[in-house]
Design an enzyme around this catalytic site. Structure first.
Site, PDB file in Angstrom:
ATOM      1  N   GLY A  28       0.765  -1.246   0.000  1.00 28.32           N
ATOM      2  CA  GLY A  28       0.000   0.000   0.000  1.00 28.32           C
ATOM      3  C   GLY A  28       0.788   1.282   0.000  1.00 28.32           C
ATOM      4  O   GLY A  28       0.212   2.355  -0.229  1.00 28.32           O
TER       5      GLY A  28
ATOM      6  N   PRO B 219       4.614  -5.368  -0.925  1.00 25.28           N
ATOM      7  CA  PRO B 219       4.579  -4.204  -1.814  1.00 25.28           C
ATOM      8  C   PRO B 219       4.277  -4.603  -3.248  1.00 25.28           C
ATOM      9  O   PRO B 219       4.763  -5.630  -3.732  1.00 25.28           O
ATOM     10  CB  PRO B 219       6.003  -3.649  -1.713  1.00 25.28           C
ATOM     11  N   GLY B 220       3.445  -3.841  -3.922  1.00 26.87           N
ATOM     12  CA  GLY B 220       3.214  -4.044  -5.355  1.00 26.87           C
ATOM     13  C   GLY B 220       3.701  -2.804  -6.088  1.00 26.87           C
ATOM     14  O   GLY B 220       4.791  -2.773  -6.667  1.00 26.87           O
ATOM     15  N   ARG B 221       2.875  -1.770  -5.989  1.00 22.96           N
ATOM     16  CA  ARG B 221       3.164  -0.493  -6.648  1.00 22.96           C
ATOM     17  C   ARG B 221       4.569   0.043  -6.314  1.00 22.96           C
ATOM     18  O   ARG B 221       5.282   0.532  -7.186  1.00 22.96           O
ATOM     19  CB  ARG B 221       2.104   0.510  -6.162  1.00 22.96           C
TER      20      ARG B 221
ATOM     21  N   ARG C 265      -5.836   2.707 -15.756  1.00 20.92           N
ATOM     22  CA  ARG C 265      -5.899   3.394 -14.461  1.00 20.92           C
ATOM     23  C   ARG C 265      -6.589   4.759 -14.517  1.00 20.92           C
ATOM     24  O   ARG C 265      -7.402   5.056 -13.638  1.00 20.92           O
ATOM     25  CB  ARG C 265      -4.505   3.520 -13.841  1.00 20.92           C
TER      26      ARG C 265
ATOM     27  N   CYS D 149     -13.627   3.677 -28.614  1.00 18.04           N
ATOM     28  CA  CYS D 149     -14.942   4.293 -28.724  1.00 18.04           C
ATOM     29  C   CYS D 149     -15.645   4.296 -27.372  1.00 18.04           C
ATOM     30  O   CYS D 149     -16.600   3.530 -27.150  1.00 18.04           O
ATOM     31  CB  CYS D 149     -15.762   3.566 -29.781  1.00 18.04           C
ATOM     32  N   GLU D 150     -15.144   5.080 -26.446  1.00 17.99           N
ATOM     33  CA  GLU D 150     -15.699   5.266 -25.101  1.00 17.99           C
ATOM     34  C   GLU D 150     -15.324   6.666 -24.667  1.00 17.99           C
ATOM     35  O   GLU D 150     -14.176   7.075 -24.850  1.00 17.99           O
ATOM     36  CB  GLU D 150     -15.058   4.298 -24.082  1.00 17.99           C
TER      37      GLU D 150
ATOM     38  N   TYR E   6      -0.061  -2.114 -12.170  1.00 22.53           N
ATOM     39  CA  TYR E   6      -1.478  -2.004 -12.528  1.00 22.53           C
ATOM     40  C   TYR E   6      -1.637  -1.400 -13.932  1.00 22.53           C
ATOM     41  O   TYR E   6      -2.561  -0.644 -14.201  1.00 22.53           O
ATOM     42  CB  TYR E   6      -2.248  -1.202 -11.458  1.00 22.53           C
TER      43      TYR E   6
HETATM   44  C1  LIG Z   1      -3.015  -5.358  -3.866  1.00 18.80           C
HETATM   45  C2  LIG Z   1      -2.469  -5.946  -2.637  1.00 18.80           C
HETATM   46  C3  LIG Z   1      -1.176  -5.598  -2.209  1.00 18.80           C
HETATM   47  C4  LIG Z   1      -0.306  -4.607  -2.934  1.00 18.80           C
HETATM   48  O1  LIG Z   1      -0.779  -3.293  -2.874  1.00 18.80           O
HETATM   49  P1  LIG Z   1       0.151  -2.097  -3.388  1.00 18.80           P
HETATM   50  O2  LIG Z   1      -0.639  -0.881  -3.117  1.00 18.80           O
HETATM   51  O3  LIG Z   1       0.403  -2.304  -4.824  1.00 18.80           O
HETATM   52  O4  LIG Z   1       1.413  -2.149  -2.592  1.00 18.80           O
HETATM   53  C5  LIG Z   1      -0.693  -6.203  -1.066  1.00 18.80           C
HETATM   54  N1  LIG Z   1      -1.452  -7.093  -0.357  1.00 18.80           N
HETATM   55  C6  LIG Z   1      -2.698  -7.436  -0.742  1.00 18.80           C
HETATM   56  C7  LIG Z   1      -3.467  -8.412   0.063  1.00 18.80           C
HETATM   57  C8  LIG Z   1      -3.242  -6.874  -1.888  1.00 18.80           C
HETATM   58  O5  LIG Z   1      -4.486  -7.214  -2.258  1.00 18.80           O
END
Ligand SMILES: *Cc1c(COP(=O)(O)O)cnc(C)c1O
Length: 424
Positions: free
Chosen positions: A244, A280-282, A319, A349-350, A378
């Site tokens: 997050g 972490p993802g983002r 996004r 076309c949106e 994402y």
């Molecule tokens: C999406 C998700 C993440 C990653 O979130 P980011 O905002 O990209 O860091 C981590 N844990 C869970 C359970 C998620 O669903």
């Protein structure tokens, strides 16, 4: 920080000029930087490792849903990164990319029995249970196999946070996690089962969070619950702190640093003697990718509105249409001249196929190359073939070398997937 810089005026991905890449691969295309992924992972791994007493042998598990390309996952896996997954498909991807099963966490609000069975069979590190009904199903599946999987209970701490209401997951009305006041009883119930081993608690309150306060409040809630569970004689050895943390899409300089984030987690977990996990993802992937696109044409209206019509659309980068996200758009080789205002639109076309209004850019012409910055998370994962546009390809750069790591399908391949009903 990222490794997309200008050399002699033109944007490069590390050592590879984007103009040359566009010539070889075509547009639109995602381009990822290995050095940036490596740098972000290293910063977090070092920050976490500098608090061994509080965070234990912490696991960093990349949230696969942010960027599930196999070469991106393999790049991170080689650095020692684990995987946070939300489907059988994502578990399969992580395994194929070289993530060992004992570094894979299985999360998600609606895991099917078949997916739970698969996760147990491959021996994932831990299954994060998100509801009482899911716990019952998991126990039934595990019992049928004579298994005893490690589980964590995902708590909804009623602290929602994130860059947009549509990416908040920890609020009281969000579908994710077990309400804090029910989590204790659920944990106790799981402990009584011979077919689940509760090892800890998990939380994930939202995405693109730009202040440490809500995260700290959530971690404190996990700490308090850990002490309560232990007071009741239950064992808690792991705390999964979710992901997050936000990234500077606007070039903001006031975001919490990775070091401050890890230090805060260490402060909150101090003395608990748990193993922490981060998802972490983002944070790892967003600024490690750009979406390369070419200007199809510039539509100038009589009323002064100027539309920059790009060959990338909302089907390639969703996004902005999905949650009003901001992506900086930069010309790969800016032209001389007075900057002007442009509305950035795709060919779909949106009416939601608009990336931004009133962006100030140098003069643009048909054929110019542009890059959407911060598109590594994402981005490609949300792409579709809407309007029958072949799925956008992905390229991975590493220094001076590059590889197409997902091909653009041909039109024939696209159409071949749809066998005609035999009565037609
Ligand atoms: C999406 C998700 C993440 C990653 O979130 P980011 O905002 O990209 O860091 C981590 N844990 C869970 C359970 C998620 O669903």
């Amino acid at each position: 920080m990222h490794h997309f810089d200008r050399i002699d005026g033109a944007l490069q991905a590390e050592g590879v000029p984007l103009e040359a890449l566009a010539g070889e691969v075509g547009t639109p295309a995602y381009v990822y930087s290995t050095a940036t992924l490596t740098r972000h992972y290293g910063l977090l791994a070092d920050a976490v490792a500098s608090h061994p007493a509080a965070l234990g042998e912490a696991l960093i598990a990349f949230a696969v849903k942010a960027n599930s390309n196999l070469s991106v996952l393999a790049t991170l896996a080689r650095l020692g990164c684990g995987a946070d997954t939300v489907s059988e498909g994502e578990i399969r991807r992580a395994l194929k990319a070289g993530v060992s099963a004992n570094r894979i966490v299985f999360s998600g609000v609606g895991k099917t029995d078949a997916e739970l069975a698969f996760a147990i069979d491959v021996g994932v590190r831990q299954i994060n249970v998100e509801s009482a009904v899911e716990l019952d199903r998991l126990i039934a599946v595990a019992a049928s196999k004579g298994a005893t999987p490690d589980i964590a209970i995902r708590v909804n701490p009623k602290i929602g946070a994130g860059g947009h209401a549509r990416i908040t997951t920890g609020g009281a009305t969000d579908k994710f996690g077990v309400p804090a006041d029910e989590a204790h009883a659920l944990y106790a119930r799981a402990s009584l089962s011979p077919h689940a081993t509760p090892v800890g608690l998990a939380c994930h309150i939202g995405s693109q969070i730009t202040s440490l306060e809500p995260l700290e409040a959530a971690f404190r809630a996990l700490r308090a619950m850990t002490l309560e569970l232990r007071a009741a004689g239950l064992s808690v050895t792991r705390l999964d702190l979710g992901g997050g943390l936000g990234v500077p899409y606007h070039g903001q300089s006031d975001l919490p640093s990775i070091e401050a984030y890890a230090a805060m987690a260490a402060r909150v977990l101090d003395g608990l003697e748990v193993e922490a996990a981060f998802e972490p993802g983002r944070l790892l992937a967003a600024n490690a990718g750009v979406l390369l696109s070419r200007v199809i044409q510039v539509n100038e209206r009589g009323d002064g509105r100027r539309f920059l019509v790009l060959d990338a659309g909302m089907n390639d980068l969703m996004r902005p249409a999905l949650y009003d996200a901001f992506h900086d758009l930069v010309p790969v080789r800016p032209r001389e001249g007075e900057p002007r205002l442009y509305d950035l639109v795709g060919p779909i076309c949106e009416s939601t196929d608009i990336f931004a209004r009133d962006r100030m850019l140098p003069p643009m012409q048909a054929g110019d190359l542009v890059a959407f910055m911060g598109a590594g998370a994402y981005g490609a994962v949300l792409a579709s073939e809407y309007n029958s546009r072949p799925l956008v390809p992905e390229v991975l750069v590493d220094g001076d070398r590059w590889a197409v790591v997902r091909r653009r399908p041909t039109y024939e391949e696209m159409l071949e997937r749809e066998p005609r009903a035999d009565w037609l």
